[in-house]
Design an enzyme around this catalytic site. Structure first.
Site, mmCIF file in Angstrom:
data_model
loop_
_atom_site.group_PDB
_atom_site.id
_atom_site.type_symbol
_atom_site.label_atom_id
_atom_site.label_comp_id
_atom_site.label_asym_id
_atom_site.label_seq_id
_atom_site.Cartn_x
_atom_site.Cartn_y
_atom_site.Cartn_z
ATOM 1 N N GLU A 214 52.093 -23.585 -2.877
ATOM 2 C CA GLU A 214 52.130 -23.195 -1.465
ATOM 3 C C GLU A 214 52.889 -24.229 -0.635
ATOM 4 O O GLU A 214 53.695 -23.880 0.227
ATOM 5 C CB GLU A 214 50.698 -23.040 -0.954
ATOM 6 C CG GLU A 214 50.579 -22.504 0.452
ATOM 7 C CD GLU A 214 49.136 -22.341 0.889
ATOM 8 O OE1 GLU A 214 48.907 -21.751 1.956
ATOM 9 O OE2 GLU A 214 48.214 -22.831 0.176
ATOM 10 N N ASP B 114 49.500 -22.295 11.973
ATOM 11 C CA ASP B 114 48.054 -22.537 11.984
ATOM 12 C C ASP B 114 47.650 -23.787 12.752
ATOM 13 O O ASP B 114 47.468 -23.750 13.968
ATOM 14 C CB ASP B 114 47.515 -22.587 10.548
ATOM 15 C CG ASP B 114 47.686 -21.262 9.819
ATOM 16 O OD1 ASP B 114 47.077 -21.077 8.764
ATOM 17 O OD2 ASP B 114 48.429 -20.397 10.302
#
Length: 821
Positions: free
Chosen positions: A791, A559
């Site tokens: 995460e 990302d």
């Protein structure tokens, strides 16, 4: 003849003056008419050409759109019918709805769906729990044991309420067998009288089949008899609640509702809209209490029905246990119900078998891990297995920016998910990491998942990176992320799992996969090619440069990891180069296993594995590290831009953060030391005797760069982008946090270098021991403190960050504990 010509000539000569005058009058008109005709002809030709070009362009767009949604012509990787009740009865029923706290469905497009909701009755109604939501504020929930097939045990903590959900499956008949649930409820750490608790059990059809309520005393829904195409006849029984640890009856109030189903994604809304506060609970010797109960007629206005739903509400005071049994009509003779003592005994056998299998697979007791650590590892594996879902629907796809979005081909997907709360759907690059763990536990299950993913491939060889199939999946996705663009790739991490599966995988399975893997690799090679031979570039970077400190590269999976500041066709992306080298290596091994021509892949693997080429394309001498290359400026920053003056009568606009470029970009290596810089080591392209390996290992161990007490940082601490926001509303993501998927690749690679002759062997072994210890210690501690896998993790405190629960690739900690690489 000559005299004749002369007479005519004489006669003609006498008329010539008048003819010449007439011609002078006619010629301009005729030339004008000729030019007009020529112009008309030219215009018609131009129109014809333009029309042909337009038709060709339209045809090209239509053809591209058609190929975009057309399935790949190779035979499917998963044989047709192989997931049905007869072909695969052990996996037909399952907890294939990871987006809900507890529910089951069949592995079929129009499944019978079952689930649980609960409500702690309070003033104002309390919070109705159903789908996994971070906003619910549960202190923990997750599977403690789940074998991916026949049983599971989950614990849910909602304030002082502790719910335990258990399920068992029993084979038999022709429709996937029977199953039973037990839901127990108790209050913990409270002296106050327990609030009333309502448990809502539901069963819903999806456009086909029938459900018939079976009432007891006209008020209690005792059972549902039904029929569907895949299940034939069945009976779902709701047993009366009992006191914990006994089969004594527990007082309860009962309500039920039958309504048109508005769609699975709106079931919570349906129940919430059907609750009325007029019901009264009257336990013997206790005061009457009002509570919210289902009240007919049920339904949502304006919602076209998609089937039927039946709900059974049980309201009681904890502690208590409630059981539900599903009995297939095709099991003959009908076995005794799997309930009560029979359920307890069967569950105990499954739990013991699970623990034995877990130790035989991972050997953690033999490595000295304590009982709490082993239970943690069992829960991590179970969360991945319990997070496997079955999805069906169509993706929304686009051939190119500006083109019309179209629905993709109807597809089914059997896959694990990264997070039950935040990402309860399939992600291509995540799934390869998931399957590294699943393949170790159940290779056959992993093969099915890999085959499902490859069957999503379109005619070009493209697999959409994010799979949003069906209303339940789409309900959890912001609209801007629904569209999948066909230029956007994703790392082929499924090849990591396939490399693990390859030695023992059945040849027919590999034979079915081979043409699709060829098409996928060819698509990547064709569409993500870089500016130089054997270089590669991720397509689809963010185009609005002024909005981002560094335009994102979603295709890479990383990302906001810093790339060249100004995206251009001149970019060379190091991580993609390494993924393509891995692909060539795996395809060469697969071709050899199948007796197919392997030399083209061996040649590609040799070329991409050439360390001299790797250095020429990606070694940055000025940085002393491997790096991306592109049109880059290091002098960029976000600054506040004052808004334009507001129009009369209009409120002033808010200021915005925009990018300021203080130095013009130029073609250069990108100064961003981090995960991308490590890829030649992570995927073990760098030779053990490479002169560049010491520098990479030094950067890994440097506390001022990538080393932290909790794992390797995603971006060096001395980077200009470290922990920097990417936009006004976009906090740092891959800019310093510790991510388990890359750290797992790191410990795996270090273990490989430590096991291979070379000058850095001892250094790699030392880093391996330290890094493995740091990862395991921190992930275990954070799980013990918070109740969740996360995460990613803070590089400064080790605390969990991002969404939770995030079993996904964070569960790779189990393989690190087992030293299974």
């Amino acid at each position: 003849m000559a005299g004749e010509r002369r007479r005519r000539g004489g006669d003609g000569a006498r008329e010539r003056p008048r003819e010449r005058g007439a011609r002078r009058e006619r010629e301009p008109r005729e030339r004008g008419r000729g030019r007009g005709r020529s112009a008309l002809v030219a215009a018609a030709a131009a129109l014809a050409v333009a029309g042909a070009l337009c038709i060709a362009a339209q045809w090209s767009r239509w053809s591209a759109a058609a190929r975009l949604v057309a399935p790949h012509p190779a035979p499917p990787a998963l044989p047709p019918g192989s997931t049905g009740a007869l072909a695969a009865p052990r996996l037909f029923w399952g907890t294939y709805r990871p987006n809900v706290y507890f529910g089951m469905k069949t592995r079929s497009p129009r499944a019978l769906v079952t689930g649980l909701m609960w409500l702690q009755q309070q003033e104002g109604g309390g919070g109705l729990r159903h789908t996994c939501e971070e906003s619910d504020g549960l202190s923990r929930y997750g599977w403690l044991m789940h074998d991916g097939e026949s049983f599971g045990v989950q614990e849910i903590r909602d304030g002082a309420l502790v719910l335990r959900t258990e399920f068992l499956k029993r084979p038999g008949g022709q429709h996937g067998g029977d199953w039973s649930w037990r839901v127990t409820a108790r209050m913990e750490n409270t002296t106050a009288p327990p609030p009333l608790l309502s448990l809502f059990f539901y069963v819903a059809t999806d456009g086909q089949g029938t459900l018939e309520p079976q009432l007891e005393n006209g008020t209690r829904l005792a059972a549902v008899k039904g029929t569907t195409e895949e299940l034939g006849d069945f009976t779902l029984r709701f047993l009366r609640p009992t006191v914990l640890s006994s089969e004594d009856p527990k007082h309860a109030s009962y309500h039920w509702l039958e309504a048109p189903s508005p769609g699975l994604h709106r079931l919570t809304e349906l129940v919430r809209s059907s609750l009325s506060p007029r019901a009264a609970f009257s336990a013997p010797g206790r005061p009457r209490r009002r509570f919210f109960a289902l009240s007919p007629p049920g339904g949502l206005p304006g919602a076209p029905p998609r089937g039927r739903v039946l709900l059974h509400q049980v309201t009681l005071e904890p502690p208590a246990a409630v059981e539900v049994t599903f009995e297939s009509g095709s099991a003959a003779p009908a076995p005794a119900p799997l309930a009560g003592a029979a359920f307890s005994a069967a569950l105990a056998r499954h739990e013991a078998a699970f623990q034995q299998r877990f130790e035989a697979t991972f050997g953690l007791a033999g490595k000295g891990f304590t009982a709490p650590q082993r239970r943690f590892a069992q829960a991590a594996l179970s969360e991945v297995l319990g997070g496997i879902g079955y999805f069906h629907g169509r993706s929304l796809v686009q051939a190119a920016p500006g083109e019309r979005a179209v629905p993709g081909a109807e597809a089914a997907l059997f896959t694990a998910v990264p997070s039950r709360s935040f990402f309860p759907r399939g992600f291509l690059w995540d799934e390869g990491f998931h399957q590294l763990l699943v393949a170790r536990w159940d290779p056959a299950l992993s093969r099915e998942v890999v085959a499902h993913w490859l069957d999503l491939m379109n005619a070009e060889g493209w697999i959409p990176r994010e799979q949003i199939l069906g209303d339940e999946a789409r309900a959890k996705v912001p609209p801007e992320f629904v569209l999948q663009r066909s230029e956007t790739a994703n790392p082929p991490t499924l090849l990591l799992a396939l490399e693990r599966l390859l030695p023992a995988a059945p040849r027919p399975f590999l034979r079915r996969l081979f043409p699709r893997l060829l098409a996928w690799y060819a698509w990547l090679n064709r569409t993500q090619a870089g500016p130089e031979p054997l270089s590669f570039r991720w397509r689809g970077r963010d185009a609005e440069h002024e909005r981002f400190l560094n335009p994102k590269t979603l295709a890479s999976g990383l990302d906001d990891y810093p790339r060249a500041s100004h995206p251009s066709p001149q970019e060379r992306h190091l991580d993609l180069y390494c993924w393509m080298a891995l692909g060539a290596r795996v395809l060469a091994a697969l071709a050899e296993r199948l007796g197919e021509p392997a030399e083209p892949f061996r040649a590609a693997a040799r070329a991409l594995g050439d360390n001299e080429l790797l250095e020429r394309l990606h070694w940055a001498p000025e940085l002393g590290a491997f790096a991306d290359y592109g049109n880059h400026s290091a002098a960029v920053a976000l600054r506040w831009q004052p808004p334009a003056p507001a129009a009369p009568g209009q409120p002033p606009a808010a200021p915005q953060l925009v990018r300021e470029v203080r130095e013009a970009p130029r073609l250069r290596f990108v100064d961003a030391l981090g995960y991308v810089s490590l890829f030649p080591v992570l995927l073990q392209l760098l030779r053990p005797d490479s002169p560049r390996l010491p520098a990479v290992l030094a950067a890994m161990r440097s506390e001022g760069q990538l080393w932290s007490p909790f794992g390797l940082r995603s971006l060096a601490r001395d980077s200009a982008f470290y922990l920097r926001r990417n936009t006004q509303h976009d906090p740092p993501y891959w800019r310093g946090s510790v991510w388990l998927n890359i750290n797992y690749l790191a410990v795996r690679a270090l273990h490989g270098y430590a096991s291979t002759e070379g000058p850095q062997r001892e250094r790699a072994a030392e880093l391996y021991r330290e890094l493995r210890h740091n990862l395991i210690t921190n992930v275990y501690r954070q799980h013990a403190d918070s109740g969740f896998l996360w995460e990613h993790y803070s590089d400064s405190s080790g605390r969990g960050q991002g969404c939770r629960p995030f079993a996904g690739w964070t569960a790779l900690v189990v393989l690190a504990m087992a030293e299974d690489y």
